[in-house]
Scaffold this motif. Structure first.
Motif, PDB file in Angstrom:
ATOM      1  N   LYS A  25      17.108   0.776  17.315  1.00  0.00           N
ATOM      2  CA  LYS A  25      16.263   1.335  16.331  1.00  0.00           C
ATOM      3  C   LYS A  25      16.342   0.374  15.230  1.00  0.00           C
ATOM      4  O   LYS A  25      17.234  -0.472  15.001  1.00  0.00           O
ATOM      5  N   VAL A  26      15.008   0.103  14.717  1.00  0.00           N
ATOM      6  CA  VAL A  26      14.784  -0.818  13.718  1.00  0.00           C
ATOM      7  C   VAL A  26      13.771  -0.454  12.701  1.00  0.00           C
ATOM      8  O   VAL A  26      13.036   0.265  12.916  1.00  0.00           O
ATOM      9  N   GLY A  27      14.383  -0.482  11.391  1.00  0.00           N
ATOM     10  CA  GLY A  27      13.530  -0.190  10.298  1.00  0.00           C
ATOM     11  C   GLY A  27      13.255  -1.376   9.432  1.00  0.00           C
ATOM     12  O   GLY A  27      13.663  -2.614  10.080  1.00  0.00           O
ATOM     13  N   SER A  28      12.350  -1.311   8.479  1.00  0.00           N
ATOM     14  CA  SER A  28      11.924  -2.521   7.572  1.00  0.00           C
ATOM     15  C   SER A  28      11.849  -1.940   6.413  1.00  0.00           C
ATOM     16  O   SER A  28      11.909  -0.908   5.933  1.00  0.00           O
ATOM     17  N   VAL A  29      12.288  -2.971   5.347  1.00  0.00           N
ATOM     18  CA  VAL A  29      11.968  -2.647   3.831  1.00  0.00           C
ATOM     19  C   VAL A  29      11.523  -4.056   3.201  1.00  0.00           C
ATOM     20  O   VAL A  29      12.059  -4.846   3.246  1.00  0.00           O
ATOM     21  N   GLY A  30      10.565  -3.690   2.533  1.00  0.00           N
ATOM     22  CA  GLY A  30       9.787  -4.963   2.036  1.00  0.00           C
ATOM     23  C   GLY A  30       9.640  -4.864   0.462  1.00  0.00           C
ATOM     24  O   GLY A  30       9.413  -3.684  -0.117  1.00  0.00           O
ATOM     25  N   PHE A  31       9.541  -5.739  -0.230  1.00  0.00           N
ATOM     26  CA  PHE A  31       9.431  -5.939  -1.773  1.00  0.00           C
ATOM     27  C   PHE A  31       8.233  -6.439  -2.444  1.00  0.00           C
ATOM     28  O   PHE A  31       8.192  -7.825  -1.876  1.00  0.00           O
ATOM     29  N   CYS A  32       7.382  -6.231  -3.200  1.00  0.00           N
ATOM     30  CA  CYS A  32       6.403  -6.918  -3.643  1.00  0.00           C
ATOM     31  C   CYS A  32       5.217  -7.481  -2.548  1.00  0.00           C
ATOM     32  O   CYS A  32       4.569  -6.578  -1.898  1.00  0.00           O
ATOM     33  N   LEU A  33       5.237  -8.631  -2.301  1.00  0.00           N
ATOM     34  CA  LEU A  33       4.249  -8.989  -0.967  1.00  0.00           C
ATOM     35  C   LEU A  33       4.901  -8.205   0.274  1.00  0.00           C
ATOM     36  O   LEU A  33       4.101  -7.838   0.865  1.00  0.00           O
ATOM     37  N   GLY A  34       6.311  -8.314   0.202  1.00  0.00           N
ATOM     38  CA  GLY A  34       6.787  -7.535   1.243  1.00  0.00           C
ATOM     39  C   GLY A  34       6.543  -6.209   1.469  1.00  0.00           C
ATOM     40  O   GLY A  34       6.592  -5.395   2.600  1.00  0.00           O
ATOM     41  N   GLY A  35       6.324  -5.569   0.266  1.00  0.00           N
ATOM     42  CA  GLY A  35       6.078  -4.219   0.167  1.00  0.00           C
ATOM     43  C   GLY A  35       4.662  -3.816   0.835  1.00  0.00           C
ATOM     44  O   GLY A  35       4.492  -2.745   1.654  1.00  0.00           O
ATOM     45  N   LYS A  36       3.672  -4.702   0.691  1.00  0.00           N
ATOM     46  CA  LYS A  36       2.438  -4.706   1.312  1.00  0.00           C
ATOM     47  C   LYS A  36       2.670  -4.895   2.875  1.00  0.00           C
ATOM     48  O   LYS A  36       2.238  -4.004   3.505  1.00  0.00           O
ATOM     49  N   MET A  37       3.345  -5.900   3.124  1.00  0.00           N
ATOM     50  CA  MET A  37       3.694  -6.206   4.514  1.00  0.00           C
ATOM     51  C   MET A  37       4.576  -4.958   5.087  1.00  0.00           C
ATOM     52  O   MET A  37       4.273  -4.637   6.444  1.00  0.00           O
ATOM     53  N   ALA A  38       5.338  -4.181   4.519  1.00  0.00           N
ATOM     54  CA  ALA A  38       6.076  -2.851   5.067  1.00  0.00           C
ATOM     55  C   ALA A  38       5.055  -1.851   5.489  1.00  0.00           C
ATOM     56  O   ALA A  38       5.187  -1.318   6.282  1.00  0.00           O
ATOM     57  N   PHE A  39       4.035  -1.903   4.781  1.00  0.00           N
ATOM     58  CA  PHE A  39       2.989  -0.987   4.833  1.00  0.00           C
ATOM     59  C   PHE A  39       2.434  -1.374   6.155  1.00  0.00           C
ATOM     60  O   PHE A  39       1.988  -0.477   7.172  1.00  0.00           O
ATOM     61  N   LEU A  40       1.989  -2.702   6.332  1.00  0.00           N
ATOM     62  CA  LEU A  40       1.345  -3.178   7.629  1.00  0.00           C
ATOM     63  C   LEU A  40       2.173  -3.142   8.847  1.00  0.00           C
ATOM     64  O   LEU A  40       1.906  -2.959   9.769  1.00  0.00           O
ATOM     65  N   THR A  41       3.648  -3.138   8.565  1.00  0.00           N
ATOM     66  CA  THR A  41       4.491  -2.891   9.450  1.00  0.00           C
ATOM     67  C   THR A  41       4.508  -1.531  10.133  1.00  0.00           C
ATOM     68  O   THR A  41       4.443  -1.398  11.242  1.00  0.00           O
ATOM     69  N   ALA A  42       4.411  -0.614   9.232  1.00  0.00           N
ATOM     70  CA  ALA A  42       4.250   0.839   9.743  1.00  0.00           C
ATOM     71  C   ALA A  42       2.992   1.208  10.440  1.00  0.00           C
ATOM     72  O   ALA A  42       2.864   1.955  11.439  1.00  0.00           O
ATOM     73  N   ALA A  43       1.977   0.459  10.091  1.00  0.00           N
ATOM     74  CA  ALA A  43       0.591   0.646  10.735  1.00  0.00           C
ATOM     75  C   ALA A  43       0.356  -0.213  12.093  1.00  0.00           C
ATOM     76  O   ALA A  43      -0.181   0.381  12.918  1.00  0.00           O
ATOM     77  N   ARG A  44       1.153  -1.213  12.099  1.00  0.00           N
ATOM     78  CA  ARG A  44       0.701  -2.211  13.316  1.00  0.00           C
ATOM     79  C   ARG A  44       1.774  -2.558  14.225  1.00  0.00           C
ATOM     80  O   ARG A  44       1.653  -3.476  14.902  1.00  0.00           O
ATOM     81  N   THR A  45       2.858  -1.977  13.773  1.00  0.00           N
ATOM     82  CA  THR A  45       4.272  -2.533  14.815  1.00  0.00           C
ATOM     83  C   THR A  45       4.747  -1.087  15.267  1.00  0.00           C
ATOM     84  O   THR A  45       4.524  -0.020  14.803  1.00  0.00           O
ATOM     85  N   ASP A  46       5.956  -1.164  16.235  1.00  0.00           N
ATOM     86  CA  ASP A  46       6.543  -0.136  16.653  1.00  0.00           C
ATOM     87  C   ASP A  46       7.919   0.133  15.752  1.00  0.00           C
ATOM     88  O   ASP A  46       8.943   0.690  16.375  1.00  0.00           O
ATOM     89  N   CYS A  47       7.955  -0.374  14.640  1.00  0.00           N
ATOM     90  CA  CYS A  47       9.060  -0.240  13.825  1.00  0.00           C
ATOM     91  C   CYS A  47       9.419   1.258  13.620  1.00  0.00           C
ATOM     92  O   CYS A  47       8.593   1.981  13.257  1.00  0.00           O
ATOM     93  N   ASP A  48      10.758   1.792  13.712  1.00  0.00           N
ATOM     94  CA  ASP A  48      10.822   3.199  13.487  1.00  0.00           C
ATOM     95  C   ASP A  48      10.812   3.695  12.289  1.00  0.00           C
ATOM     96  O   ASP A  48      10.655   4.940  12.318  1.00  0.00           O
ATOM     97  N   ALA A  49      10.832   2.947  11.005  1.00  0.00           N
ATOM     98  CA  ALA A  49      11.023   3.356   9.781  1.00  0.00           C
ATOM     99  C   ALA A  49      10.901   2.327   8.759  1.00  0.00           C
ATOM    100  O   ALA A  49      11.521   1.426   9.010  1.00  0.00           O
ATOM    101  N   SER A  50       9.976   2.398   7.624  1.00  0.00           N
ATOM    102  CA  SER A  50       9.453   1.580   6.976  1.00  0.00           C
ATOM    103  C   SER A  50       9.667   1.858   5.504  1.00  0.00           C
ATOM    104  O   SER A  50       8.876   3.122   5.158  1.00  0.00           O
ATOM    105  N   VAL A  51       9.991   1.026   4.513  1.00  0.00           N
ATOM    106  CA  VAL A  51      10.110   1.304   3.104  1.00  0.00           C
ATOM    107  C   VAL A  51       9.447   0.500   2.418  1.00  0.00           C
ATOM    108  O   VAL A  51       9.689  -1.012   2.727  1.00  0.00           O
ATOM    109  N   SER A  52       8.397   0.614   1.508  1.00  0.00           N
ATOM    110  CA  SER A  52       7.733  -0.286   0.644  1.00  0.00           C
ATOM    111  C   SER A  52       8.047  -0.034  -0.725  1.00  0.00           C
ATOM    112  O   SER A  52       7.887   1.130  -1.283  1.00  0.00           O
ATOM    113  N   TYR A  53       8.547  -1.257  -1.277  1.00  0.00           N
ATOM    114  CA  TYR A  53       8.812  -1.025  -3.043  1.00  0.00           C
ATOM    115  C   TYR A  53       7.563  -1.769  -3.651  1.00  0.00           C
ATOM    116  O   TYR A  53       7.385  -3.033  -3.260  1.00  0.00           O
ATOM    117  N   TYR A  54       7.013  -1.349  -4.630  1.00  0.00           N
ATOM    118  CA  TYR A  54       5.811  -1.864  -5.264  1.00  0.00           C
ATOM    119  C   TYR A  54       4.953  -2.952  -4.564  1.00  0.00           C
ATOM    120  O   TYR A  54       4.938  -3.845  -4.800  1.00  0.00           O
TER     121      TYR A  54
END
Length: 231
Positions: A114-143
């Motif tokens: 199981k793999v999740g992701s959490v991103g901040f700022c630029l990483g928050g945008k990338m966490a959204f793309l991670t949810a849309a474009r990868t098989d990540c099991d759960a993603s969290v986007s901060y601002y």
């Protein structure tokens, strides 16, 4: 506490900071950097997730521009460099690098799969793309900055995504927030939390807009979300 590993892709190799939990096997979390690189704040977040029982990894997403960026938010020169890196960053390639990171950490003997992701700022945008474009099991986007221009990707989100939105975010103005919320509020996989009175990076320790109470609230929600979806 951490170690450095190398992730190889068809485009080249990049480094990632890894922090391991006490237990032999654990779910993994990919920590997605702000515009300051894999710096002390990102390493502390990665270490903190390991202390919570996760195999945490923070990849160097700026490697295509300049490998090994490690700057702070404390000087005008560093902010200038950070924005130059942000403007030069290719989000599509970054999403590919995150996918490669997910594959690499999922294959680690210490990962349960199981793999999740959490991103901040630029990483928050990338966490959204991670949810849309990868098989990540759960993603969290901060601002996340720039999500309002990516809402067309929402239909591709098939796994849980949590968004933390600062209502007074200087980099995500209210019209942009409205676009994001309207596009995602009824999505079955998306949970949105907003924070009244908070500005961008309210969860960055030592940052100008850090708010301890809401940082703890968002952090607790994130850990509960990961516990539910990463097992």
């Amino acid at each position: 506490m951490g170690e450095t590993t190398t992730i190889t892709t068809s485009d080249g190799s990049f480094s990632a900071y890894v922090a391991r939990p006490a237990k032999a096997k654990a779910p993994a979390v990919v920590v997605i950097q702000e515009i300051f690189g894999v710096n002390a704040v990102m390493r502390e977040i990665t270490d903190g997730l390991a202390a919570q029982g996760y195999l945490a990894i923070c990849p160097d997403l700026f490697w295509r521009i300049e490998p090994g960026v490690d700057i702070t938010d404390k000087s005008e020169a560093e902010w200038k460099k950070a924005f130059e890196l942000f403007n030069a960053f290719d989000a599509d390639k970054g999403a590919e690098d995150i996918a490669a990171t997910i594959d690499a950490i999922r294959a680690d003997p210490g990962c349960t799969g199981k793999v999740g992701s959490v991103g901040f700022c630029l990483g928050g945008k990338m966490a959204f793309l991670t949810a849309a474009r990868t098989d990540c099991d759960a993603s969290v986007s901060y601002y996340g900055v720039g999500i309002e221009g990516l809402t067309g990707e929402a239909e591709k989100i098939q796994r849980p995504l949590m968004l933390h939105i600062a209502e007074e975010d200087q980099f995500v103005p209210k019209p942009a927030q409205e676009i994001i919320v309207q596009a995602l509020k009824n999505h079955p996989q998306v949970t949105i939390h907003t924070y009244a009175g908070r500005d961008h990076a309210f969860a960055r320790p030592g940052g100008e807009h850090y708010d301890e109470a809401d940082a703890k609230l968002a952090g607790g929600r994130t850990l509960t979300f990961f516990a539910e979806h990463l097992g």
